[in-house]
Scaffold this motif. Sequence first.
Motif, short mmCIF file in Angstrom:
data_model
loop_
_atom_site.label_atom_id
_atom_site.label_comp_id
_atom_site.label_asym_id
_atom_site.label_seq_id
_atom_site.Cartn_x
_atom_site.Cartn_y
_atom_site.Cartn_z
N LEU A 47 3.08 8.46 11.03
CA LEU A 47 1.92 8.40 10.23
C LEU A 47 2.17 8.06 8.72
CD1 LEU A 47 0.17 11.81 10.84
CD2 LEU A 47 -0.25 9.74 11.81
N TYR A 48 3.29 7.95 8.26
CA TYR A 48 3.76 7.29 7.18
C TYR A 48 3.50 5.75 7.06
CZ TYR A 48 6.64 5.69 3.21
OH TYR A 48 7.20 5.11 1.88
N GLU A 49 4.02 5.48 8.14
CA GLU A 49 3.88 3.71 8.33
C GLU A 49 2.37 3.52 8.55
OE1 GLU A 49 6.09 3.06 11.69
OE2 GLU A 49 8.04 3.22 10.83
N ALA A 50 1.62 4.19 8.96
CA ALA A 50 0.18 4.15 8.87
C ALA A 50 -0.37 4.12 7.57
CB ALA A 50 -0.61 5.16 9.98
N LEU A 51 0.07 5.02 6.73
CA LEU A 51 -0.34 5.06 5.29
C LEU A 51 0.13 3.85 4.44
CD1 LEU A 51 -1.62 6.86 3.23
CD2 LEU A 51 0.76 7.74 2.65
N LEU A 52 1.50 3.35 5.03
CA LEU A 52 1.81 2.13 4.42
C LEU A 52 0.66 1.07 4.64
CD1 LEU A 52 5.33 2.05 4.58
CD2 LEU A 52 3.98 2.62 2.69
N LYS A 53 0.16 0.86 5.71
CA LYS A 53 -0.77 -0.09 6.34
C LYS A 53 -2.16 -0.04 5.76
CE LYS A 53 -2.21 -3.10 9.29
NZ LYS A 53 -1.92 -4.61 9.30
N LEU A 54 -2.62 1.31 5.44
CA LEU A 54 -3.65 1.88 4.65
C LEU A 54 -3.47 0.98 3.18
CD1 LEU A 54 -6.33 3.02 3.99
CD2 LEU A 54 -4.96 5.24 3.37
N LYS A 55 -2.29 1.15 2.58
CA LYS A 55 -2.07 0.42 1.29
C LYS A 55 -2.35 -0.93 1.41
CE LYS A 55 0.60 4.12 -0.74
NZ LYS A 55 2.13 4.58 -1.23
N GLU A 56 -2.04 -1.74 2.22
CA GLU A 56 -1.83 -2.95 2.82
C GLU A 56 -3.46 -3.37 2.65
OE1 GLU A 56 0.21 -4.52 5.93
OE2 GLU A 56 2.17 -3.72 5.23
N GLU A 57 -4.45 -2.61 3.32
CA GLU A 57 -5.68 -2.82 3.49
C GLU A 57 -6.64 -2.76 2.16
OE1 GLU A 57 -7.36 -3.94 5.96
OE2 GLU A 57 -5.54 -3.83 7.32
N LEU A 58 -5.99 -1.78 1.23
CA LEU A 58 -6.47 -1.53 0.02
C LEU A 58 -6.17 -2.54 -0.97
CD1 LEU A 58 -6.00 2.45 -0.46
CD2 LEU A 58 -8.23 1.06 0.05
N MET A 59 -4.88 -3.19 -0.60
CA MET A 59 -4.45 -4.29 -1.58
C MET A 59 -5.43 -5.36 -1.22
SD MET A 59 -0.71 -5.99 -1.87
CE MET A 59 0.04 -4.49 -2.33
N LEU A 60 -5.62 -5.71 0.09
CA LEU A 60 -6.52 -6.85 0.44
C LEU A 60 -8.02 -6.54 -0.19
CD1 LEU A 60 -6.95 -9.45 2.03
CD2 LEU A 60 -7.54 -7.94 3.70
N LEU A 61 -8.41 -5.52 -0.13
CA LEU A 61 -9.72 -5.01 -0.74
C LEU A 61 -9.68 -5.67 -2.14
CD1 LEU A 61 -12.53 -3.90 -0.50
CD2 LEU A 61 -11.22 -1.56 -1.02
N GLY A 62 -8.40 -5.16 -2.81
CA GLY A 62 -8.51 -5.36 -4.29
C GLY A 62 -8.69 -6.97 -4.66
N PHE A 63 -7.78 -7.63 -3.85
CA PHE A 63 -7.65 -9.17 -3.84
C PHE A 63 -9.14 -9.91 -3.62
CE2 PHE A 63 -6.88 -13.32 -2.23
CZ PHE A 63 -6.18 -13.91 -3.51
N VAL A 64 -9.91 -9.48 -2.67
CA VAL A 64 -11.28 -9.63 -2.35
C VAL A 64 -12.26 -9.49 -3.63
CG1 VAL A 64 -13.30 -9.58 -0.86
CG2 VAL A 64 -11.09 -9.76 0.24
N SER A 65 -11.84 -8.38 -4.12
CA SER A 65 -12.66 -7.99 -5.28
C SER A 65 -12.54 -8.96 -6.53
CB SER A 65 -12.74 -6.37 -5.76
OG SER A 65 -12.95 -5.82 -4.65
N LEU A 66 -11.33 -8.96 -6.66
CA LEU A 66 -10.58 -10.07 -7.53
C LEU A 66 -11.24 -11.32 -7.51
CD1 LEU A 66 -9.13 -10.45 -10.25
CD2 LEU A 66 -7.23 -10.97 -8.80
N LEU A 67 -11.41 -11.95 -6.32
CA LEU A 67 -11.84 -13.21 -6.01
C LEU A 67 -13.39 -13.20 -6.27
CD1 LEU A 67 -10.20 -14.26 -2.77
CD2 LEU A 67 -9.82 -15.17 -5.08
N LEU A 68 -14.35 -12.27 -6.12
CA LEU A 68 -15.63 -12.17 -6.40
C LEU A 68 -15.76 -12.04 -7.77
CD1 LEU A 68 -16.84 -9.35 -3.66
CD2 LEU A 68 -17.49 -12.10 -3.69
#
Length: 479
Positions: A47-68
Motif C-alpha cells: 500500500l505504501y508503493e500504491a501511495l508512491l504511485k498516487l504521488k506520481e499521479e499528483l505530480m503529473l496533474l501538477g505538470f498539466v496545470s502548469l502547462l495550462l
Amino acid sequence: MSSEATLEHTPTWIVASVCSAIVLISLLFERALHRLGKALERRRVTLYEALLKLKEELMLLGFVSLLLVVFQDLIQKICIDESLMEHGWPCRGGNEAAAAAHHGAASTFAGTGRRMLKGGATFGHCSSKGKVPLLSPHALEQIHIFIFVLAISHVVLSAVTVLLGLLQMRKWKLWENSIQEEGSTAPKMIKRVQKIKFIQDRCKGREKVTWVIIWMRSFFKQFYGSVSNDDYVAMRLGFVMEHFRGHHKFNFYDYMIKALEKDFKRVVGIKWYYWIFVMIFLLLNITGWHSYFWISLVPLSSLLLIGTKLEHIINKLAYEVASKHAAGQGEGGIVVRPSDELFWFHSPRLVLVLIHFILFQNALEFAYFFWTLAMFGVNSCIMDRPGYSVSRIVICVVVQVLCSYSTLPLYAIVSHMGSSFKSAVFADDVADHLRGWADGARRRMKRSATAGDAAGCLGAERRSLEGRSRPAQLRSISF
C-alpha cells in the motif's frame, strides 16, 4: 483600477497573504502524505508503493496545470472561423451564448466575479481577423478544474473500492484460521471437501438445465454470498495442491491479500490511453443525445458481465470436481484444477484490466457530475434532464458498491485459479531478484535463439534441452 488588475496594481499584503495560504496548505498536505507513507511502510509495504504511485499521479496533474497556465495566452491567440462554432453544442442555443462570451461579455464564474488564471483580453486579436478565439479564458480554467477533479475522483474512488473490498474479505481470515487450527493436511482437506456443500450447491440440477440457466444462476449469485466458506475451502485446496503440494500450512489468505494490494498499484494509476476515452467522452456531449447516460451503462453492464464470469468459473470448477468424483477417480479427483483456460483469452490478468477501466469510467462519471454541478448549477442545460442526471448518479453508486462488495472479492480469489501463481508469494526482495533473473533468462534465450539459427539443428536441440531443464515451478510465476 481596471477589472483585470495585474500584480503591478495589487497591494503587496494581498499577494503575500495569498501566497502564504497556498504554501501553508501545500505543506500540510505534503506532511500528511509523508506521515501516511511512514505508517504504511511499517505495516503494508504494498500500500505504501500504491501511495508512491498516487504521488506520481499528483505530480503529473501538477505538470498539466502548469502547462495550462503557461500556454493560456498562446491558446487564446489561436483563432478559428466562426462557422466552426456552429456544430457540437452541449446546450441548445449555445452559439448565441458563445458569441457573447467570445466577444468579452463573460469573464466570471456564474456571476461570482472571480478572476481568470491570467488577466488580459485577447478577443481583439481574433476579431481583427474576422475570427473567434479557440477557447475563452473562462472555458480554459473550467477545463483545468475538470482535469483536477477527474484525477482526484479516480484516486479516491479506487482507494475506497479496495478498502471496502478488504473489509468485506476480513471474514475470510477467520476461515483461514479455522483451517489452520483444524489441520490442513491433504487427506483431511480432501475429506472436508467431500462433506461440504461446495459441489452440491454449485452443481444442483446441472444435468437437467441448459447453459442459459447455468449462466443465469451465475449472474444472480454475485448479488448474495458471492464467495462462501465452502467455496473458499475448495479453491484454497486446489491452489495449494497445484502449486504448493506438501506445504499445506501455506497461508492462502495472506498471499491473496498481498497479491490484491500489489494489483491495487496498477488500479490507482491513470493509463495514457484512458485519456483518449476522456476525449471521446467530452466529444459526445451533444445536446439531445443524452450520451452521458448511455455511457454510464457501460461500466454497469461490464461489471455485471465480469461478476457473472467469475461466478461461472467457480461453478465450472465445482462441476468438473463432481464429474471426476462420479467417475471414481479417487481422492485427487475432488480437488479443483486451476487453469488459464477458465478465463477469457486464457488470461486472468485481463479481468484486472477490465476492472481498472470500469473504476476509471465510473470515476469519470462522478467527476463530471459534480464538476458540472459546481460550475454551472443544477438547472444548467449541461446537466441534462433531472431524470437522466439522477439515473446516472444512481448507476455510479450501484457500480461502486457492487464492485467493492462482490466483484473485487470474487476477483481476489478466482484470479488465483489460473495456471500460474503471482510473485506476491515471495518477499519483495526475493520477487525483485526473480524478476531480474527472468528478464536475464529471456535475453539469454533470445541470444541463444539467434545463435541457434546460425547453428541449425544443433542449436534447436540445445534450446530444447534447456527448456526441459528449466524448473517448472518458476515458469508458473506470474510477474
